[in-house]
Motif scaffolding. Structure first.
Motif, PDB file in Angstrom:
ATOM      1  N   ALA A 111      -1.829  -2.546   1.423  1.00  0.00           N
ATOM      2  CA  ALA A 111      -2.258  -3.821   0.825  1.00  0.00           C
ATOM      3  C   ALA A 111      -2.397  -3.757  -0.733  1.00  0.00           C
ATOM      4  CB  ALA A 111      -3.585  -4.042   1.113  1.00  0.00           C
ATOM      5  N   ALA A 112      -2.368  -2.450  -1.430  1.00  0.00           N
ATOM      6  CA  ALA A 112      -2.232  -2.382  -2.938  1.00  0.00           C
ATOM      7  C   ALA A 112      -1.114  -2.105  -3.421  1.00  0.00           C
ATOM      8  CB  ALA A 112      -3.278  -0.896  -3.486  1.00  0.00           C
ATOM      9  N   GLY A 113      -0.215  -2.153  -2.597  1.00  0.00           N
ATOM     10  CA  GLY A 113       1.443  -1.797  -2.961  1.00  0.00           C
ATOM     11  C   GLY A 113       1.608  -0.381  -3.166  1.00  0.00           C
ATOM     12  N   LEU A 114       0.815   0.549  -2.836  1.00  0.00           N
ATOM     13  CA  LEU A 114       1.016   2.030  -3.093  1.00  0.00           C
ATOM     14  C   LEU A 114       1.950   2.625  -1.903  1.00  0.00           C
ATOM     15  CD1 LEU A 114      -2.702   3.109  -3.852  1.00  0.00           C
ATOM     16  CD2 LEU A 114      -0.780   2.574  -5.344  1.00  0.00           C
ATOM     17  N   SER A 115       2.725   3.646  -2.465  1.00  0.00           N
ATOM     18  CA  SER A 115       3.614   4.369  -1.483  1.00  0.00           C
ATOM     19  C   SER A 115       3.558   5.603  -1.712  1.00  0.00           C
ATOM     20  CB  SER A 115       5.005   3.470  -1.672  1.00  0.00           C
ATOM     21  OG  SER A 115       5.099   2.244  -1.439  1.00  0.00           O
ATOM     22  N   SER A 116       2.398   6.251  -1.273  1.00  0.00           N
ATOM     23  CA  SER A 116       2.164   7.769  -1.321  1.00  0.00           C
ATOM     24  C   SER A 116       2.822   8.525  -0.343  1.00  0.00           C
ATOM     25  CB  SER A 116       0.896   8.064  -1.489  1.00  0.00           C
ATOM     26  OG  SER A 116       0.133   7.604  -0.377  1.00  0.00           O
ATOM     27  N   ASP A 117       3.447   7.890   0.684  1.00  0.00           N
ATOM     28  CA  ASP A 117       4.163   8.754   1.600  1.00  0.00           C
ATOM     29  C   ASP A 117       5.077   7.780   2.420  1.00  0.00           C
ATOM     30  OD1 ASP A 117       2.767   7.089   3.733  1.00  0.00           O
ATOM     31  OD2 ASP A 117       1.538   8.813   4.673  1.00  0.00           O
ATOM     32  N   LEU A 118       5.853   8.342   3.304  1.00  0.00           N
ATOM     33  CA  LEU A 118       6.932   7.573   3.884  1.00  0.00           C
ATOM     34  C   LEU A 118       6.556   6.331   4.631  1.00  0.00           C
ATOM     35  CD1 LEU A 118      10.096   7.278   3.975  1.00  0.00           C
ATOM     36  CD2 LEU A 118      10.098   9.015   6.222  1.00  0.00           C
ATOM     37  N   ILE A 119       5.242   6.605   5.496  1.00  0.00           N
ATOM     38  CA  ILE A 119       4.915   5.417   6.167  1.00  0.00           C
ATOM     39  C   ILE A 119       4.472   4.245   5.196  1.00  0.00           C
ATOM     40  CG2 ILE A 119       2.914   4.484   7.522  1.00  0.00           C
ATOM     41  CD1 ILE A 119       2.702   7.091   8.739  1.00  0.00           C
ATOM     42  N   GLU A 120       3.901   4.469   4.131  1.00  0.00           N
ATOM     43  CA  GLU A 120       3.497   3.434   3.186  1.00  0.00           C
ATOM     44  C   GLU A 120       4.830   2.710   2.559  1.00  0.00           C
ATOM     45  OE1 GLU A 120       0.855   5.598   0.886  1.00  0.00           O
ATOM     46  OE2 GLU A 120      -0.283   6.154   2.632  1.00  0.00           O
ATOM     47  N   ARG A 121       5.705   3.744   2.054  1.00  0.00           N
ATOM     48  CA  ARG A 121       7.108   3.143   1.433  1.00  0.00           C
ATOM     49  C   ARG A 121       7.614   2.197   2.386  1.00  0.00           C
ATOM     50  NH1 ARG A 121       9.796   0.844  -2.187  1.00  0.00           N
ATOM     51  NH2 ARG A 121      12.098   1.180  -2.005  1.00  0.00           N
ATOM     52  N   ALA A 122       7.964   2.799   3.767  1.00  0.00           N
ATOM     53  CA  ALA A 122       8.721   1.970   4.828  1.00  0.00           C
ATOM     54  C   ALA A 122       8.045   0.661   5.049  1.00  0.00           C
ATOM     55  CB  ALA A 122       8.861   2.684   6.160  1.00  0.00           C
ATOM     56  N   ALA A 123       6.666   0.621   5.002  1.00  0.00           N
ATOM     57  CA  ALA A 123       6.038  -0.610   5.172  1.00  0.00           C
ATOM     58  C   ALA A 123       6.122  -1.442   4.163  1.00  0.00           C
ATOM     59  CB  ALA A 123       4.405  -0.361   5.480  1.00  0.00           C
ATOM     60  N   ASP A 124       6.438  -1.070   2.877  1.00  0.00           N
ATOM     61  CA  ASP A 124       6.349  -1.948   1.700  1.00  0.00           C
ATOM     62  C   ASP A 124       7.534  -2.495   1.684  1.00  0.00           C
ATOM     63  OD1 ASP A 124       5.329  -2.499  -1.280  1.00  0.00           O
ATOM     64  OD2 ASP A 124       7.054  -1.445  -1.837  1.00  0.00           O
ATOM     65  N   VAL A 125       8.515  -1.576   2.094  1.00  0.00           N
ATOM     66  CA  VAL A 125      10.128  -2.252   2.296  1.00  0.00           C
ATOM     67  C   VAL A 125      10.035  -3.299   3.137  1.00  0.00           C
ATOM     68  CG1 VAL A 125      12.190  -1.762   3.114  1.00  0.00           C
ATOM     69  CG2 VAL A 125      11.136  -0.001   1.564  1.00  0.00           C
TER      70      VAL A 125
END
Length: 201
Positions: A111-125
């Motif tokens: 929700a905050a647009g953070l991508s500290s790992d691959l799950i969060e980065r893939a979700a952001d994508v």
């Protein structure tokens, strides 16, 4: 070849949801790109009393064993720290992504647009590319902060499917209850591969 579907598994309780999801996707011959967070590996030890290997190749064998699906579908596992993986780029075409179960920490970071790992980065994508993203939060009760973060994701087009089973299909086992949530989650992607007695009216 069918575009892959990304499955993220975080440290929320209820890893059986992930196991059943991967099982049905592989049985239906989908291509699955799987990422398990570090926290999920710790929770796995608590819930299953066994270790989940950190090496991606060993994880493939591990998930095949856990799901009991050995020959159908394609399974690719990624390290959660590998933010240079294929699924970290918008140029890598996918069917979308499902995070099941999804911790509230992961919800907050996405929700905050953070991508500290691959799950969060893939979700952001998925969000930036306008592709389907489904999160299955497994938490109770929801705090106001949780609800605000979930609302932020919903406003960005993310589908929120809480791990709340129903009883109208007359479940007889824990797996029946889990499969209801898995089926309704995959419904959001237009995927119907879970044997489920659906409401007929």
């Amino acid at each position: 070849m069918t575009k892959p579907l990304i499955v993220g598994v975080t440290g929320a309780s209820g890893l059986i949801y992930a196991v059943r999801t991967v099982k049905y996707l592989l049985e239906a011959d989908y291509n699955v790109d799987l990422v398990t967070s570090k926290a999920a590996q710790l929770v796995w030890q608590d819930e299953y009393q066994k270790g989940l290997p950190s090496d991606p190749d060993l994880q493939v064998d591990f998930w095949r064993q856990e799901t009991g699906v050995f020959s159908s579908g394609t399974l690719t596992c990624h390290r959660s720290t590998n933010i240079g993986a294929s699924i970290a780029s918008g140029s890598f075409a996918t069917l979308g992504m499902i995070i099941i179960p999804c911790s509230m920490s992961t919800v907050a970071k996405i929700a905050a647009g953070l991508s500290s790992d691959l799950i969060e980065r893939a979700a952001d994508v998925q969000i930036k590319e306008g592709r389907p993203l489904i999160v299955v939060p497994r938490e109770t009760p929801f705090s106001l902060i949780h609800l605000r973060n979930l609302t932020t994701l919903a406003e960005a087009g993310v589908r929120i499917v809480p791990a709340i089973p129903a009883w109208y299909h007359r479940p007889q086992t824990i797996e029946d209850l889990v499969d209801f949530v898995v089926a309704r989650s995959l419904d959001q992607l237009g995927i119907d591969c879970v044997p489920l007695k659906r409401w007929q009216g």
